[in-house]
Enzyme design. Structure first.
Site, PDB file in Angstrom:
ATOM      1  CE  LYS A 171      -1.562   2.958   2.847  1.00 15.21           C
ATOM      2  NZ  LYS A 171      -1.744   4.181   2.010  1.00 15.21           N
ATOM      3  N   GLY A 202      -5.013   3.290  -1.707  1.00 13.39           N
ATOM      4  CA  GLY A 202      -6.088   3.736  -0.828  1.00 13.39           C
ATOM      5  C   GLY A 202      -5.532   4.420   0.402  1.00 13.39           C
ATOM      6  N   GLY A 204      -4.746   5.055   4.599  1.00 17.01           N
ATOM      7  CA  GLY A 204      -4.225   4.306   5.731  1.00 17.01           C
ATOM      8  C   GLY A 204      -5.298   3.714   6.627  1.00 17.01           C
ATOM      9  CB  VAL A 207      -5.700   0.210   2.008  1.00 18.26           C
ATOM     10  CG1 VAL A 207      -4.700  -0.801   1.442  1.00 18.26           C
ATOM     11  CG2 VAL A 207      -6.850   0.411   1.033  1.00 18.26           C
ATOM     12  N   GLY A 208      -4.454   0.423   4.895  1.00 21.26           N
ATOM     13  CA  GLY A 208      -3.335   0.172   5.791  1.00 21.26           C
ATOM     14  C   GLY A 208      -3.729  -0.661   6.995  1.00 21.26           C
ATOM     15  CD  GLU A 379      10.026  13.323  11.552  1.00 19.81           C
ATOM     16  OE1 GLU A 379      10.972  12.848  10.910  1.00 19.81           O
ATOM     17  OE2 GLU A 379       8.991  12.678  11.844  1.00 19.81           O
TER      18      GLU A 379
END
Length: 472
Positions: A171, A202, A204, A207-208, A379
């Site tokens: 993915k 797709g 996250g 699909v993730g 970050e």
């Protein structure tokens, strides 16, 4: 360049997506929609995993030379697409074309070439006492990759998994999926057996998560944010599945008092601003000895002035846009907070001129940053450099290690033995001394919340292998 894609790659063929929902792909330099890709569902993941599971026994049992030959053909097919890959990355991510050609398209080819060789000569069996110790592929791999290096991050997972004898469901990021389609055009041309490599595009959350939670996915390899990595870990832990994670970074560039300051600052600024700062290994904290601090700031300001913002396809452009409006806004918030927390603006900042359209952020240098402040701890993932002073080596190491991350870093000194001593004390997965070049065969990964496991070279291959002891 034909950008229309309406299919997934499943079981060795392009298969039309049936759901009808799509995800728009934007050009971050113009803010225009340039394409759309299918928004996969859990049912699509089910089909992909079933194909990978069915293909696993045959691919695992294939001769190493046969697996290497497939990877070699993939290398040739990708090489033929170098220009198209670079232009696609410039379009969907905004990386300046010359950087996209050299790094975004070039580095994955180097990594892949290394795995062609490793696939042909896998780790040998070993004898320990009366045991034969063998290494076997872990099984079906779910690879979930980010948007900032849309080919390299895929190849860094796909190549070792395939070399090890695993099958894969990929993915890619929904922000930069077009590059993955070019990769799978090359996969198809290379002639991998059906089901060995599968693509589902797709989001996250759909699909993730379906990949991470699937009971037939033996290992999940993820690169992205620490928050998402934590979520994937929870999903995989519920079924005791293996996970490798390459997550965030807040890397320190330590410039000791005897260093070549001009080189250290020039290279450090370039590293911090690479890919518009959207690089997990970026040296976003510049630590300078207090006696050379003002000189370093002047050098940093001068170097930053050379980073021209603009159209990624313009040869004069050195810094492209950020990937999305949301990412741009997050970076602006980090800059505003850094200044509110006492940072001193040296270059760039919120009032710097920007192109009329696009998700641009001016390259920014902020001095006098408190090592405990948000700008030094979080970050940013944009072209923002935080500068701090130290008085001795111990303080420099203390500041460098004052982070929940530990992915990369750098040390500069005229005395390489001294630099090595400091590098050994830094709690991070990689350290460059005096601007040493990146080594794609060396293990890559982090300490602390920067992740679990390693990528690249033989250490990356080992992540996709199981170890079995056979007593005789």
């Amino acid at each position: 360049m034909d950008l229309a894609r309406t299919d997934f790659y499943l079981d060795g063929a392009w298969v039309a997506a049936g759901g009808g929902e799509t995800v728009a792909v934007h050009n971050p330099a113009t803010e225009e929609v340039v394409a759309a890709v299918p928004a996969g569902t859990a049912a699509d993941v089910e089909r992909a995993v079933a194909a990978a599971r069915a293909a696993f026994p045959g691919w695992a049992d294939a001769a190493p030379a046969d697996r290497a030959a497939c990877l070699d053909r993939l290398h040739a097919a990708l090489t033929a697409r170098t220009d198209e890959i670079a232009r696609t990355v410039a379009l969907e991510l905004g990386t300046p074309l010359r950087v996209a050609t050299r790094v975004q398209a070039g580095l994955p080819l180097t990594v892949l070439r290394g795995y062609v060789e490793l696939a042909a000569a896998p780790p040998a069996d070993e004898t320990i006492g009366n045991s034969l110790v063998v290494r076997e592929p872990v099984g079906v791999v779910g690879a979930i990759t980010p948007w900032n290096y849309p080919l390299h991050q895929v190849v860094a997972k796909l190549a070792p998994a395939l070399a090890a004898g695993c099958t894969v469901v990929l993915k890619p990021s929904e922000l930069t999926p077009l590059t993955a389609y070019l990769l799978f055009d090359a996969v198809h041309e290379a002639g991998f057996p059906p089901g060995v490599v599968n693509l589902v595009t797709g989001t996250g959350p759909v699909v993730g998560e379906a990949i991470a939670a699937h009971p037939d996915v033996d290992l999940v390899s993820f690169t992205g944010s620490t928050a998402t990595g934590r979520r994937i870990s929870h999903l995989a832990a519920d079924r005791i599945a293996r996970v490798t994670l390459e997550l965030g970074g807040k890397s320190a560039n330590v410039v000791l008092d005897d260093a070549d300051l001009a080189a250290a600052v020039k290279v450090g600024v370039g590293n911090a601003f690479l890919n518009s700062g959207q690089t997990c290994t970026a040296w976003t904290r510049l630590l300078v000895h207090h006696e050379r601090y003002d000189e370093a700031l002047a050098l940093a300001a001068g170097a930053t002035a050379g980073y021209r913002l603009g159209d990624p396809f313009d040869p004069a452009t050195r810094l492209g846009p950020l990937v999305s409006a949301a990412q741009r806004d997050r970076v602006h918030e980090h800059v505003a907070r850094g200044l509110a927390d006492g940072g001193r603006l040296v270059a760039g900042g919120p009032d710097a001129p920007l192109p009329d359209r696009g998700h641009f952020v001016a390259p920014t240098v902020i001095a006098d940053v408190d090592p405990d402040s948000a700008l030094a701890q979080e970050e940013v993932f944009g072209p923002v450099l935080a500068v701090m002073a130290f008085h001795d080596e111990d303080e420099a190491v203390s500041i460098a290690n004052n982070s929940r991350y530990g992915l990369a870093g750098a040390v500069w000194s005229a005395d390489t033995d001294r630099a090595l001593r400091v590098a050994r004390r830094m709690r991070t997965g990689a350290v460059d001394i005096n601007g040493a070049p990146f080594n794609p065969l060396a293990p890559f990964g982090g300490y602390k919340q920067s992740g679990l496991g390693r990528e690249l070279g033989r250490h990356g291959l080992a992540e996709f292998l199981q170890v079995k002891a056979i007593q005789r």
